[in-house]
Scaffold this motif. Sequence first.
Motif, PDB file in Angstrom:
ATOM      1  N   LYS A   1       0.826  -1.215   0.000  1.00  0.00           N
ATOM      2  CA  LYS A   1       0.000   0.000   0.000  1.00  0.00           C
ATOM      3  C   LYS A   1       0.856   1.259   0.000  1.00  0.00           C
ATOM      4  O   LYS A   1       0.566   2.219  -0.723  1.00  0.00           O
ATOM      5  CB  LYS A   1      -0.929  -0.001   1.219  1.00  0.00           C
ATOM      6  CG  LYS A   1      -2.059  -1.023   1.143  1.00  0.00           C
ATOM      7  CD  LYS A   1      -2.899  -1.006   2.416  1.00  0.00           C
ATOM      8  CE  LYS A   1      -3.990  -2.071   2.355  1.00  0.00           C
ATOM      9  NZ  LYS A   1      -4.774  -2.124   3.619  1.00  0.00           N
ATOM     10  N   VAL A   2       1.919   1.288   0.803  1.00  0.00           N
ATOM     11  CA  VAL A   2       2.678   2.543   0.926  1.00  0.00           C
ATOM     12  C   VAL A   2       3.583   2.801  -0.267  1.00  0.00           C
ATOM     13  O   VAL A   2       3.978   3.945  -0.507  1.00  0.00           O
ATOM     14  CB  VAL A   2       3.493   2.591   2.238  1.00  0.00           C
ATOM     15  CG1 VAL A   2       2.581   2.484   3.439  1.00  0.00           C
ATOM     16  CG2 VAL A   2       4.600   1.557   2.282  1.00  0.00           C
ATOM     17  N   VAL A   3       3.930   1.761  -1.016  1.00  0.00           N
ATOM     18  CA  VAL A   3       4.807   1.978  -2.175  1.00  0.00           C
ATOM     19  C   VAL A   3       4.033   2.034  -3.486  1.00  0.00           C
ATOM     20  O   VAL A   3       4.630   2.216  -4.551  1.00  0.00           O
ATOM     21  CB  VAL A   3       5.910   0.891  -2.268  1.00  0.00           C
ATOM     22  CG1 VAL A   3       6.745   0.883  -0.999  1.00  0.00           C
ATOM     23  CG2 VAL A   3       5.310  -0.490  -2.536  1.00  0.00           C
ATOM     24  N   CYS A   4       2.730   1.907  -3.405  1.00  0.00           N
ATOM     25  CA  CYS A   4       1.899   1.918  -4.623  1.00  0.00           C
ATOM     26  C   CYS A   4       2.085   3.234  -5.381  1.00  0.00           C
ATOM     27  O   CYS A   4       1.954   4.325  -4.817  1.00  0.00           O
ATOM     28  CB  CYS A   4       0.432   1.731  -4.240  1.00  0.00           C
ATOM     29  SG  CYS A   4      -0.699   1.691  -5.652  1.00  0.00           S
ATOM     30  N   GLY A   5       2.428   3.135  -6.647  1.00  0.00           N
ATOM     31  CA  GLY A   5       2.577   4.311  -7.484  1.00  0.00           C
ATOM     32  C   GLY A   5       3.904   5.028  -7.365  1.00  0.00           C
ATOM     33  O   GLY A   5       4.116   6.066  -7.995  1.00  0.00           O
ATOM     34  N   VAL A   6       4.810   4.489  -6.556  1.00  0.00           N
ATOM     35  CA  VAL A   6       6.114   5.130  -6.352  1.00  0.00           C
ATOM     36  C   VAL A   6       7.148   4.523  -7.311  1.00  0.00           C
ATOM     37  O   VAL A   6       7.143   3.314  -7.557  1.00  0.00           O
ATOM     38  CB  VAL A   6       6.570   4.938  -4.888  1.00  0.00           C
ATOM     39  CG1 VAL A   6       7.975   5.504  -4.680  1.00  0.00           C
ATOM     40  CG2 VAL A   6       5.586   5.600  -3.934  1.00  0.00           C
ATOM     41  N   ASP A   7       8.008   5.355  -7.843  1.00  0.00           N
ATOM     42  CA  ASP A   7       9.092   4.891  -8.712  1.00  0.00           C
ATOM     43  C   ASP A   7       9.993   3.954  -7.903  1.00  0.00           C
ATOM     44  O   ASP A   7      10.679   4.381  -6.969  1.00  0.00           O
ATOM     45  CB  ASP A   7       9.878   6.096  -9.221  1.00  0.00           C
ATOM     46  CG  ASP A   7      11.022   5.710 -10.158  1.00  0.00           C
ATOM     47  OD1 ASP A   7      11.282   4.497 -10.328  1.00  0.00           O
ATOM     48  OD2 ASP A   7      11.663   6.623 -10.716  1.00  0.00           O
ATOM     49  N   ALA A   8       9.993   2.666  -8.262  1.00  0.00           N
ATOM     50  CA  ALA A   8      10.716   1.653  -7.487  1.00  0.00           C
ATOM     51  C   ALA A   8      12.212   1.932  -7.414  1.00  0.00           C
ATOM     52  O   ALA A   8      12.870   1.557  -6.440  1.00  0.00           O
ATOM     53  CB  ALA A   8      10.474   0.267  -8.096  1.00  0.00           C
ATOM     54  N   SER A   9      12.756   2.601  -8.412  1.00  0.00           N
ATOM     55  CA  SER A   9      14.201   2.856  -8.424  1.00  0.00           C
ATOM     56  C   SER A   9      14.616   3.820  -7.313  1.00  0.00           C
ATOM     57  O   SER A   9      15.795   3.926  -6.985  1.00  0.00           O
ATOM     58  CB  SER A   9      14.625   3.427  -9.780  1.00  0.00           C
ATOM     59  OG  SER A   9      14.075   4.718  -9.983  1.00  0.00           O
ATOM     60  N   ARG A  10      13.642   4.527  -6.759  1.00  0.00           N
ATOM     61  CA  ARG A  10      13.956   5.479  -5.693  1.00  0.00           C
ATOM     62  C   ARG A  10      13.871   4.858  -4.300  1.00  0.00           C
ATOM     63  O   ARG A  10      14.202   5.509  -3.308  1.00  0.00           O
ATOM     64  CB  ARG A  10      13.022   6.681  -5.771  1.00  0.00           C
ATOM     65  CG  ARG A  10      13.203   7.489  -7.045  1.00  0.00           C
ATOM     66  CD  ARG A  10      12.398   8.760  -7.013  1.00  0.00           C
ATOM     67  NE  ARG A  10      12.679   9.587  -8.177  1.00  0.00           N
ATOM     68  CZ  ARG A  10      12.176  10.794  -8.375  1.00  0.00           C
ATOM     69  NH1 ARG A  10      11.370  11.309  -7.466  1.00  0.00           N
ATOM     70  NH2 ARG A  10      12.468  11.474  -9.452  1.00  0.00           N
TER      71      ARG A  10
END
Length: 535
Positions: free
Chosen positions: A68-77
């Motif tokens: 839920k907290v990483v949804c939509g976040v650029d994984a490389s960051r």
Amino acid sequence: MHSKKQTPVKYYVGIDVGSASVRAALVDEYGTVVAHADQPIQIWEPQPDHYEQSSADIWAACCSVTKKVVCGVDASRIRGVGFDATCSLVVVDKHFQPLAVNCEGQNYRNVIMWMDHRAVSQVERINATQHRVLSYVGGVMSVEMQPPKLLWIKENLQELCWEKAGYFFDLPDFLSWKATGVTARSLCTVVCKWTYTSDGGWDDSFWKVIGLEDLVKDKYEKIGNHVLSPGESVGKGLMPEAAKDLGLPEGIAVAASLIDAHAGGLGVIGADVKGHNLPCENQPITSRVAMICGTSSCHMGVSEKPIFVPGVWGPYFSAMVPGLWLNEGGQSATGKLIDHVVRGHVAFPELQSKAAASAHSIYTYLNSHLDLIKKSLPVGFLTVDLHVWPDFHGNRSPLTDLTLKGMVVGLTLSRGLDELALIYLATIQAIALGTRHILETMQAAGHHINTLFLCGGLSKNPLFVQMHADITGKPVVLSKEVESVLVGAAILGACASGDFTSIQQSYHGMSGLVRDVDSAASQTVQGWKGPLWII
């Protein structure tokens, strides 16, 4: 719950397993919680003083909230992940499958919770040995630590569990294993709950004298013979299967973990308070105590040299802040006690109804109700004839007596909301007086404490905070970033990622704001104060 700030360059994930829920946060490189989520976990109480959980249930919740907290976040960051958890005991077999810690043989219930008090006779026998390792736990081992629980398993579940067991994990170490496949343990867990010492390691004679010589024979493989400092990178990072489960990039850094209270302490104890006229300004952090208050409360004080405090756990070297000794006082039931007292009162249904009608929580409503009935006197004086002894689940510190029971003195025939509000207030005051007793004991042994730093769920209750300021006579500092435990876990991930060279640099680099509450004279909770570093 996402902030509206610009997306920062780097993120770290902090995962916190509490007693009743799992929480995760996405934290940016400045220490701001950008997103957070929580999910309840199950607790079984098959008989009095037996509390059990499921490691599978806990891991599933970790995966759910992290996604839920990483949804939509650029994984490389996303650069690293850190875990903290309660110091509960996880048992698995040689193939890492869960093993029952109960007589019913329910293998999915494979966790003995930290607050489980089943091993009373075992801890009494351990303490009767007066072994030298006990000097590092305040002179008396707690039933909440792992050796008595292990001994209970051996004596009560020999065939069902003990003989089949491959590994005994502290819950924070189970989570880092689950993420990496590496069975390394954190220095924090093994020092604080298992009698490991940072200079001498395991003491063979202790395990032999208490009847757990089995653990020595295999060179401690079952309880850990590879120990890492908190924040140190574990193995090769996040395994593919765990990465998929958590919704995180494969191979990102996973940190050696912390116990939940220690993560909270790490998140708040080093705040830079310059310009706020607090007594800890220009003083070393040894002048502070971090109080992590939730289901239970922990009082974390650090020192440059070891201080042996009767009835207070420690001294533990580098268990929270690298290079410093830690003493840990505690109260076994605080949030749980308040909840127990309030929900068990005959007027609770009325409270529930009125709180719901006003769209407030029951505790916000109770606080407002106390303001209504206090008249011209400070709210603390309402309980002049009502007193609570708060050891409903025994006394952890400094009396170290798990047989103590709770008591209420000054009851009347009143059954209404006023009386409920008063006993709620008296319970909070009793908890604060317990904190004062712990602080006075630490100070008598050589600590020099002048400021409290609070975090955890109870720190969100202004009455709880104010009573601690009033009764201890010390100023209380609160972080504007209320999820300090999650920030502490994320600091571990930041350190493991290599973006920071040490825990100290991690928490110097991840900033926040603090607010402070005056002690007795003010009777009011002050507003937000300045930008300060959380280090």
